[in-house]
Design a protein around this motif. Sequence first.
Motif, PDB file in Angstrom:
ATOM      1  N   GLU A  74      15.723   8.983  37.050  1.00  0.00           N
ATOM      2  CA  GLU A  74      16.196  10.046  37.936  1.00  0.00           C
ATOM      3  C   GLU A  74      17.641  10.441  37.614  1.00  0.00           C
ATOM      4  OE1 GLU A  74      14.825   7.164  39.254  1.00  0.00           O
ATOM      5  OE2 GLU A  74      12.836   8.036  39.521  1.00  0.00           O
ATOM      6  N   ARG A  75      18.469   9.429  37.415  1.00  0.00           N
ATOM      7  CA  ARG A  75      19.889   9.741  37.150  1.00  0.00           C
ATOM      8  C   ARG A  75      20.032  10.623  35.921  1.00  0.00           C
ATOM      9  NH1 ARG A  75      23.857   4.711  38.813  1.00  0.00           N
ATOM     10  NH2 ARG A  75      22.547   3.881  40.482  1.00  0.00           N
ATOM     11  N   ARG A 126      17.664  12.566  34.459  1.00  0.00           N
ATOM     12  CA  ARG A 126      17.063  13.894  34.615  1.00  0.00           C
ATOM     13  C   ARG A 126      17.931  14.794  35.503  1.00  0.00           C
ATOM     14  NH1 ARG A 126      12.587  12.742  37.146  1.00  0.00           N
ATOM     15  NH2 ARG A 126      13.413  13.584  39.089  1.00  0.00           N
ATOM     16  N   GLU A 127      18.400  14.224  36.606  1.00  0.00           N
ATOM     17  CA  GLU A 127      19.210  15.045  37.509  1.00  0.00           C
ATOM     18  C   GLU A 127      20.510  15.511  36.851  1.00  0.00           C
ATOM     19  OE1 GLU A 127      19.563  12.723  41.082  1.00  0.00           O
ATOM     20  OE2 GLU A 127      17.400  12.895  41.456  1.00  0.00           O
ATOM     21  N   GLU A 150      19.635  18.208  34.308  1.00  0.00           N
ATOM     22  CA  GLU A 150      19.293  19.492  34.935  1.00  0.00           C
ATOM     23  C   GLU A 150      20.525  20.138  35.561  1.00  0.00           C
ATOM     24  OE1 GLU A 150      16.006  18.394  37.411  1.00  0.00           O
ATOM     25  OE2 GLU A 150      14.553  18.580  35.769  1.00  0.00           O
ATOM     26  N   ALA A 151      21.415  19.310  36.092  1.00  0.00           N
ATOM     27  CA  ALA A 151      22.645  19.854  36.683  1.00  0.00           C
ATOM     28  C   ALA A 151      23.472  20.581  35.628  1.00  0.00           C
ATOM     29  CB  ALA A 151      23.460  18.727  37.317  1.00  0.00           C
ATOM     30  N   GLU A 182      13.081   9.495  30.516  1.00  0.00           N
ATOM     31  CA  GLU A 182      13.181  10.192  31.814  1.00  0.00           C
ATOM     32  C   GLU A 182      11.982   9.934  32.704  1.00  0.00           C
ATOM     33  OE1 GLU A 182      14.192  14.272  31.906  1.00  0.00           O
ATOM     34  OE2 GLU A 182      16.174  13.971  31.015  1.00  0.00           O
TER      35      GLU A 182
END
Length: 170
Positions: A85-86, A88-89, A92-93, A116
Motif C-alpha cells: 500500500e505504501r 502504490r499510494e 499514485e500520489a 505492489e
Amino acid sequence: MSRGQELYCEMCGSRIVGRPYRAVVDGVEMILCASCYLKLMRSGRAQPVRETPKRVGVEPRRARRSPRPRRVSLELYDIVEDYPERIREAREAKGWSLKTLAQKLRISEAMLRKIESGKMKPSIDLARRIEKVLKIKLLVPTELEEDYETPPPEGGLTLGDVVIVRRDED
Ligand SMILES: [Zn+2]
C-alpha cells in the motif's frame, strides 16, 4: 562410566580401581588410572580436561564461538508489512505509472507489480531505493529475537565450563 562398569586405563590398559582420571593426552581426551594420570601430568604430556588451552586449539571454530548474538549484523532492518500500500499510494500520489516507477528503480514492471500486490517482498537494497525514489518509509529496525544463541547463565560460568557444556550437548 555408569556405576559398576569396569573401566580400563586407556594408556596402560590396566583396570582402574577407584576413581578414573580424565586428561587430555597429546590432544586426545583419555580415561586414565591414577598412576598414569600422575605420571603424564608430571611429565607435562597430559592436560587436565577442565582447563584445556590445548583443546581450544584443537577446535578453533567452537572455541571462537561467542556467546553473544551473532546474527545481529546480518539484517538490521525489516520491511514494513503494509509495504504494498505504501508504495502504490506514494506512486499514485506522484502520478507515476508502474512503468515509470519501475524504470526509476531499474527493475521490471512485472516485478514492481508483484511487489505492489504483496506477492513479492523487495530486498532490503531495493526497499532502500524505493524509499529514496518515493520518499517514503519502508524499513524498520529489526527487533532482537529470543532465538539468538542463549547467553550463558548469569553468575560465574568460566569459559572452560561453557566449552564443556557445549560439548556435552553434541
Ligand atoms: Zn594407566
